[in-house]
Scaffold this active site. Structure first.
Site, PDB file in Angstrom:
ATOM      1  CG  LEU A 197     -12.835  -3.090   0.851  1.00 58.64           C
ATOM      2  CD1 LEU A 197     -12.590  -4.566  -0.099  1.00 58.64           C
ATOM      3  CD2 LEU A 197     -14.692  -2.676   0.136  1.00 58.64           C
TER       4      LEU A 197
ATOM      5  N   GLY B 191     -14.846  -6.578   8.024  1.00 59.17           N
ATOM      6  CA  GLY B 191     -14.716  -8.109   8.428  1.00 59.17           C
ATOM      7  C   GLY B 191     -14.117  -8.679  10.343  1.00 59.17           C
TER       8      GLY B 191
ATOM      9  NE  ARG C  90      -5.984 -13.782  12.061  1.00 58.13           N
ATOM     10  CZ  ARG C  90      -5.318 -13.402  10.715  1.00 58.13           C
ATOM     11  NH1 ARG C  90      -3.914 -13.760  10.461  1.00 58.13           N
ATOM     12  NH2 ARG C  90      -5.811 -13.373   9.868  1.00 58.13           N
TER      13      ARG C  90
ATOM     14  CE1 TYR D  39      -9.215  -4.530   0.961  1.00 60.50           C
ATOM     15  CE2 TYR D  39      -7.228  -3.554   0.042  1.00 60.50           C
ATOM     16  CZ  TYR D  39      -7.911  -4.382  -0.146  1.00 60.50           C
ATOM     17  OH  TYR D  39      -8.247  -5.470  -1.660  1.00 60.50           O
TER      18      TYR D  39
ATOM     19  CG  ASP E 274      -6.731  -5.163   8.345  1.00 60.41           C
ATOM     20  OD1 ASP E 274      -7.305  -4.097   6.522  1.00 60.41           O
ATOM     21  OD2 ASP E 274      -7.560  -6.311   7.940  1.00 60.41           O
TER      22      ASP E 274
ATOM     23  CG  ASN F  71      -3.831  -7.901  -4.507  1.00 58.44           C
ATOM     24  OD1 ASN F  71      -3.710  -6.435  -4.947  1.00 58.44           O
ATOM     25  ND2 ASN F  71      -4.962  -8.722  -4.227  1.00 58.44           N
TER      26      ASN F  71
ATOM     27  CB  ALA G   1       6.030  20.847  51.593  1.00 54.44           C
TER      28      ALA G   1
ATOM     29  CB  ALA H 295       3.957  26.075  59.963  1.00 50.64           C
TER      30      ALA H 295
ATOM     31  NE  ARG I  45       0.305  27.088  64.882  1.00 52.04           N
ATOM     32  CZ  ARG I  45       1.546  27.263  64.709  1.00 52.04           C
ATOM     33  NH1 ARG I  45       1.771  27.302  63.432  1.00 52.04           N
ATOM     34  NH2 ARG I  45       2.342  28.535  65.032  1.00 52.04           N
TER      35      ARG I  45
HETATM   36  C1  UD1 Z   1      -7.183 -10.373   0.272  1.00 57.42           C
HETATM   37  C2  UD1 Z   1      -7.067 -10.158  -1.100  1.00 57.42           C
HETATM   38  C3  UD1 Z   1      -5.194 -10.349  -1.429  1.00 57.42           C
HETATM   39  C4  UD1 Z   1      -4.557  -9.626  -1.077  1.00 57.42           C
HETATM   40  C5  UD1 Z   1      -4.310  -9.948   0.328  1.00 57.42           C
HETATM   41  C6  UD1 Z   1      -3.787  -8.928   0.497  1.00 57.42           C
HETATM   42  C7  UD1 Z   1      -8.828 -11.189  -1.942  1.00 57.42           C
HETATM   43  C8  UD1 Z   1      -9.954 -12.020  -2.807  1.00 57.42           C
HETATM   44  N1  UD1 Z   1      -7.945 -11.006  -2.180  1.00 57.42           N
HETATM   45  O1  UD1 Z   1      -6.897 -10.940   0.566  1.00 57.42           O
HETATM   46  O2  UD1 Z   1      -4.751 -11.253  -3.002  1.00 57.42           O
HETATM   47  O3  UD1 Z   1      -2.920 -10.749  -1.451  1.00 57.42           O
HETATM   48  O4  UD1 Z   1      -5.516  -9.098   0.692  1.00 57.42           O
HETATM   49  O5  UD1 Z   1      -3.909  -8.944   2.430  1.00 57.42           O
HETATM   50  O6  UD1 Z   1      -9.120  -9.899  -2.276  1.00 57.42           O
HETATM   51  N2  UD1 Z   1     -13.659  -7.667   3.805  1.00 57.42           N
HETATM   52  C9  UD1 Z   1     -14.793  -7.115   3.711  1.00 57.42           C
HETATM   53  N3  UD1 Z   1     -15.885  -7.794   3.485  1.00 57.42           N
HETATM   54  C10 UD1 Z   1     -15.778  -9.559   2.826  1.00 57.42           C
HETATM   55  C11 UD1 Z   1     -13.861  -9.730   3.302  1.00 57.42           C
HETATM   56  C12 UD1 Z   1     -12.793  -8.656   3.265  1.00 57.42           C
HETATM   57  O7  UD1 Z   1     -14.794  -5.707   4.128  1.00 57.42           O
HETATM   58  O8  UD1 Z   1     -16.120 -10.015   2.922  1.00 57.42           O
HETATM   59  C13 UD1 Z   1     -12.204  -6.263   4.303  1.00 57.42           C
HETATM   60  C14 UD1 Z   1     -11.201  -7.704   5.376  1.00 57.42           C
HETATM   61  O9  UD1 Z   1     -12.278  -6.709   5.996  1.00 57.42           O
HETATM   62  C15 UD1 Z   1     -10.142  -7.019   5.365  1.00 57.42           C
HETATM   63  C16 UD1 Z   1      -9.955  -7.565   3.285  1.00 57.42           C
HETATM   64  O10 UD1 Z   1     -11.275  -6.986   3.392  1.00 57.42           O
HETATM   65  O11 UD1 Z   1      -9.648  -5.949   5.545  1.00 57.42           O
HETATM   66  C17 UD1 Z   1      -8.992  -8.091   3.441  1.00 57.42           C
HETATM   67  O12 UD1 Z   1     -10.216  -9.389   3.384  1.00 57.42           O
HETATM   68  P1  UD1 Z   1      -9.342 -10.648   3.912  1.00 57.42           P
HETATM   69  O13 UD1 Z   1     -10.203 -11.742   4.074  1.00 57.42           O
HETATM   70  O14 UD1 Z   1      -8.005 -10.390   5.049  1.00 57.42           O
HETATM   71  O15 UD1 Z   1      -8.515 -10.895   2.375  1.00 57.42           O
HETATM   72  P2  UD1 Z   1      -7.365 -11.911   2.234  1.00 57.42           P
HETATM   73  O16 UD1 Z   1      -7.838 -13.605   2.481  1.00 57.42           O
HETATM   74  O17 UD1 Z   1      -6.447 -11.357   3.081  1.00 57.42           O
END
Ligand code: UD1
Ligand code: CA
Length: 458
Positions: free
Chosen positions: A8, A11, A15, A100, A102, A167, A378, A421, A438
């Site tokens: 995934l 996002g 930030r 993920y 990230d 989680n 040099a 030189a 030279r």
């Molecule tokens: C999510 C978890 C949470 C966990 C936490 C760990 C869910 C609902 N919650 O929360 O339980 O403790 O991660 O960091 O899953 N992303 C997408 N598409 C979207 C939404 C998110 O690709 O529509 C990706 C984001 O880029 C990111 C990751 O999923 O890399 C997590 O998304 P984020 O919104 O940060 O989840 P959290 O609210 O932190």
């Protein structure tokens, strides 16, 4: 069971405050997403699915060389929705591991344990950790010690907020369950999102065995949201690299001040001083000493060679017992033989130097073929570029190039020849001769220096 990895990465990464998409931000010299893709492939998932959103073109362009299935999640409606858009690319059997973009440093041993906790379609593996401060994370709800649900921070009640087991987001789920449940997810929660974590309660109700697996280290499940976290993870990674190198016998004067952004192969008793940066593939033979502040990229350095402080070496091969620097710049295509000495403010590019040749101060040697035992005075410059084309300077064995020479290429200086030189050498010099090119010094007696004109103040 066959394994599919879904990464995934849709996002925004607001930030980061950067024009570069978050998953393209570099850690250890590689984009965050590269780390995750490489880990997925090492796990045996050869064509990971990447769910992308923002900056998609740039990301896809960068990863052209990787076999990856790209799935666009145009609108980010939650982690459950993100996996849902990938469903049509998921087989109906086997398992999917959700990673993920990230969370770059997730390790193979941890993932292997998670993946092997799922051996039938009645299993689900969840990677959880216990955090002293669980704020922000989804909490793992257990009943009689069994995981029954995940409750997000914003949906949790006071008791649930006290739970320290959280989680990580990483889970391994049979594809058949994803196909069955993802389309049915609801977004009736505090954030109005489709939560991937809702799968856990569904699995529990369906009698699926949920295994909570813990990672080997805490940092491998850490995500990157801003540059503070990025820097913190970079340090963790660098310290791990340094520790591995030290265990393998490399002397690192301060493991907090060395950066390995590529691969370092080394012999015995190699030493790295503070501020050394290693990029690409670097090979250091026995007893190589790399002094403070050196940047070494894609290079090979022979046994016993000393690289003095603040030298930059890129795409070059250096022999044994050579001395380079301080403040030397060895550019691509440089091939320096054993015992070559390169001193301060000397630049070489596409230049070969034979055994024992020296350029100790302030020189530019480009497109040159220099024999053995040559001394470059040099301030000597090879004038290799005429504004349109590059030309070669050839210098024979044991030649002696005087101080501050301009060698106008193409030009050949024979073996054993000497140049005076300050010479501008634009014609070939025969072996064992002295060439002086030279203007003659003249003496003008009675000459007076110009005087300052006094300005009137009107
Ligand atoms: C999510 C978890 C949470 C966990 C936490 C760990 C869910 C609902 N919650 O929360 O339980 O403790 O991660 O960091 O899953 N992303 C997408 N598409 C979207 C939404 C998110 O690709 O529509 C990706 C984001 O880029 C990111 C990751 O999923 O890399 C997590 O998304 P984020 O919104 O940060 O989840 P959290 O609210 O932190
Ligand atoms: Ca998050």
């Amino acid at each position: 069971m066959s394994l599919q990895v879904v990464i995934l990465a849709a996002g925004k990464g607001t930030r980061m405050r950067s024009a570069l998409p978050k998953v393209m931000q570099p850690l250890a010299g590689k984009p965050l997403l590269q780390h995750v893709i490489s880990t997925a492939k090492t796990l045996g998932a050869n064509e990971p699915i990447v769910v992308y959103g923002h900056g998609g073109e740039l990301v896809q362009q960068h990863f052209q060389h990787e076999t990856v299935t790209w799935v666009l999640q145009a609108e980010q409606k939650g982690t459950g929705h993100a996996v849902q858009v990938a469903l049509s690319s998921l087989p109906t059997s086997g398992n999917s591991l959700i990673l993920y973009g990230d969370v770059p440093l997730i390790s193979l041993p941890t993932l292997s344990r998670l993946v092997s906790s799922v051996s039938t379609d009645k299993d689900l593996g969840l990677l959880t950790v216990n955090l002293p401060n669980p704020t922000g994370y989804g909490r793992i709800v257990r009943e009689e010690n069994q995981v029954v649900a995940i409750v997000e921070q914003k949906d949790a009640n006071a008791d649930q907020l006290k739970i320290n087991e959280v989680n990580t987001g990483i889970m391994c789920v049979p594809n058949v369950l994803l196909h069955e449940w993802l389309p049915a997810l609801k977004n009736n929660n505090a954030q109005g999102e489709y939560y991937l974590t809702d799968l856990i309660a569904l699995a529990n109700q369906a009698g699926i065995t949920i295994s909570a697996v813990q990672p080997d280290t805490l940092w491998e499940v850490e995500g990157v949201n801003d540059k503070v976290q990025l820097a913190a993870l970079e340090r963790v990674w660098q310290q791990a690299q340094a520790a591995n190198l030290m265990r393998a016998g490399v002397t690192i004067l301060d493991p907090n001040r060395v950066d390995i952004r590529g691969e370092l192969s080394h012999g015995a008793d190699v030493s790295l001083d503070v501020g050394v940066i290693i990029e690409g593939r670097v090979v250091l033979a026995d007893n190589v000493i790399v002094s403070a502040g050196c940047v070494l990229k894609d290079c090979e350095i022979g046994a016993g060679t000393l690289i003095k402080p603040y030298s930059v070496i890129d795409s070059a091969v250096i022999g044994a017992n050579a001395q380079i620097g301080p403040f030397a710049r060895i550019r691509p295509g440089s091939k320096l033989a054993d015992e070559v000495h390169i001193g301060n403010f000397v630049e070489t590019k596409a230049t070969q130097m034979g055994v024992g040749s020296k350029a100790n101060h302030l020189a530019y040697l480009g497109d040159s073929v220099i024999g053995q035992g040559v001394n470059i005075g040099a301030g000597t410059i090879t004038c290799n570029y005429d504004g349109a084309n590059k030309h070669t300077t050839v210098i024979g064995d044991n030649a002696f190039i005087g101080t501050n020479n301009s060698l106008v290429a193409p030009v050949t200086i024979g073996a054993g020849a000497t140049t005076g030189a300050g010479s501008t050498i634009s014609k070939d010099v025969a072996p064992d001769t002295l060439a002086v090119g030279r203007a003659k010094q003249v003496a003008i007696s009675g000459w007076t220096r110009p005087k300052k004109t006094v300005k009137s103040s009107t």
